[in-house]
Scaffold this active site. Structure first.
Site, mmCIF file in Angstrom:
data_model
loop_
_atom_site.group_PDB
_atom_site.id
_atom_site.type_symbol
_atom_site.label_atom_id
_atom_site.label_comp_id
_atom_site.label_asym_id
_atom_site.label_seq_id
_atom_site.Cartn_x
_atom_site.Cartn_y
_atom_site.Cartn_z
ATOM 1 N N THR A 317 0.851 -1.190 0.000
ATOM 2 C CA THR A 317 0.000 0.000 0.000
ATOM 3 C C THR A 317 0.884 1.235 0.000
ATOM 4 O O THR A 317 1.908 1.276 0.696
ATOM 5 C CB THR A 317 -0.958 0.012 1.221
ATOM 6 N N HIS A 369 2.613 -11.687 14.192
ATOM 7 C CA HIS A 369 3.696 -12.224 15.017
ATOM 8 C C HIS A 369 3.485 -13.702 15.367
ATOM 9 O O HIS A 369 4.406 -14.373 15.852
ATOM 10 C CB HIS A 369 3.823 -11.402 16.304
#
Length: 398
Positions: A317, A369
């Site tokens: 993006t 994560h």
């Protein structure tokens, strides 16, 4: 005989849709393949064309209505073939020689309001009377008798209106796409262990390269050499080195992809969409630039297909085109990472013990994560940085 206008077959993953815009009103003439209505899903906008020329009849589902696949939404009365007699012709309200050639909707208005056709002036092609001409005539007739009372009452009504200046508000329902975007963003925040790491890039080498070869590139390939093709190439090479970033979670399984489909975030009037560039590892810089331009154009026009919006292993993006200096992008589920590019801005930097003004850009990598550890995330971001600061690495694969 009338023709049924139905909702097209919706994509497999789409349960229902919303009537977005009717382009025609009951009684309007319609040409073959002319778009009658736009139907909005949470992914794409579907256009429903007229199967043949005719007159639009009853509209069964108004704008804003929720509809299902193959649901009946309107009726179309086909235009009679030249020389063919129709059963409905004798019941037309106005059918004399004075209105020969007028559309059914114009004839209906003339008959309903008992208007003398001789008093009408046409603004259509060849002086033809249009529906708008009749409506304007009716409107003017309605204004004439009440013009004086309205003028007299105007000063009285003006005072309370003035007290509301600057205090208005408007309530607009969310579009299906906006609702879907909201659901996806909330899903990403609630179902991933999202973390963001940052770095910065000296964009001078790429800017120099674009300046040196940009004109030659455009002459040969017919498209400008932008930044996005470099970003995509650097991301693909970095994904090869860090396959965890190109992977995804499916329940308790890690799915490693041996292909490189990159989603590109595109801002459209309807909201943010992420069409997919497939097999980016086999594309040249020119191929990438052309594909991005094509997808961006389709996004702005609402022409993207479900297939073009489905899939993708990683998202890029670029908020820098709107002036964003730094941000923390949100992961696009079920992907595991997203790279945010930002505004290129001149800043003083220390180079070999000296201060230089360089075009710098911040990079932001948001990642899940649960799947990607700090070593892989930081290593991936450093790899992108090194490839962009020294574009020859992309050619040498080092």
């Amino acid at each position: 005989m009338t023709i049924e206008i139905k909702v097209p077959d919706l994509p497999e993953s789409v349960a229902d849709a919303t009537i977005a815009t009717w382009h025609k009103k009951p009684g309007d003439l319609v040409a073959r393949d002319e778009v009658l209505v736009d139907i909005e899903t949470d992914k794409v906008v579907l256009e429903v064309p007229a199967p043949q020329a005719g007159v639009l009849g009853d509209i069964l589902e108004a704008e804003g209505a929720t509809v299902l696949s193959r649901q009946l939404i309107a009726m179309l009365k086909p235009a009679p073939v030249a020389g063919e007699e129709t059963a409905e012709k004798p019941v037309e309200v106005v059918a004399d020689d004075a209105v020969e050639g007028l559309s059914p909707s114009v004839r209906r208005l003339i008959g309903e309001h008992d208007i003398d056709v001789a008093k009408l002036s046409g603004t259509g092609k060849g002086g033809r009377i249009t529906k708008e001409d009749v409506e304007a005539f009716i409107k003017n007739l309605g204004k004439a008798p009440v013009a004086a009372p309205v003028a007299a009452a105007a000063p009285v009504a003006a005072a309370p209106v003035a007290t509301l200046v600057g205090r208005s508000e408007k309530r607009v329902p969310m579009t299906r796409l906006r609702k879907r975007i909201a659901e996806r963003l909330l899903e990403a925040k609630n179902t991933t262990a999202m973390l963001t790491t940052f770095n910065e890039i000296n964009m001078a080498p790429i800017m120099k390269l674009r300046k040196q070869y940009g004109e030659i590139f455009e002459k040969k390939h017919g498209i400008k050499l932008g930044f996005m093709s470099f970003y995509v190439k650097a991301v693909v090479e970095s994904l090869k080195r860090y396959p965890e970033v190109n992977a995804g979670l499916d329940g308790d399984d890690i799915v490693y992809h041996n292909y490189f489909d990159v989603s590109i975030a595109v801002s459209t009037p309807r909201g943010l969409v992420t069409p997919v560039l497939r097999d980016c590892d086999s594309m040249s810089l020119a191929d990438i630039e052309k594909a991005i331009k094509d997808l961006a154009g389709k996004g702005r026009d609402g022409k993207l297909t479900v297939d073009e919006l489905t899939g993708g292993n990683f998202t890029i993006t670029n908020g820098g085109v709107f002036g964003s200096l730094m941000s923390t992008p949100i992961i696009n589920p079920p992907q595991s990472a997203i790279l945010g590019m930002h505004k290129i801005q001149d800043r003083p930097m220390a180079v070999d013990g000296k201060v230089e003004i360089l075009p710098m850009m911040y990079l932001a990598l948001s990642y899940d994560h649960r799947l990607i550890d700090g070593r892989e995330s930081v290593g991936f971001l450093v790899s992108v940085k090194e490839l962009l600061e020294d574009p020859t690495r992309l050619l040498l694969d080092v």
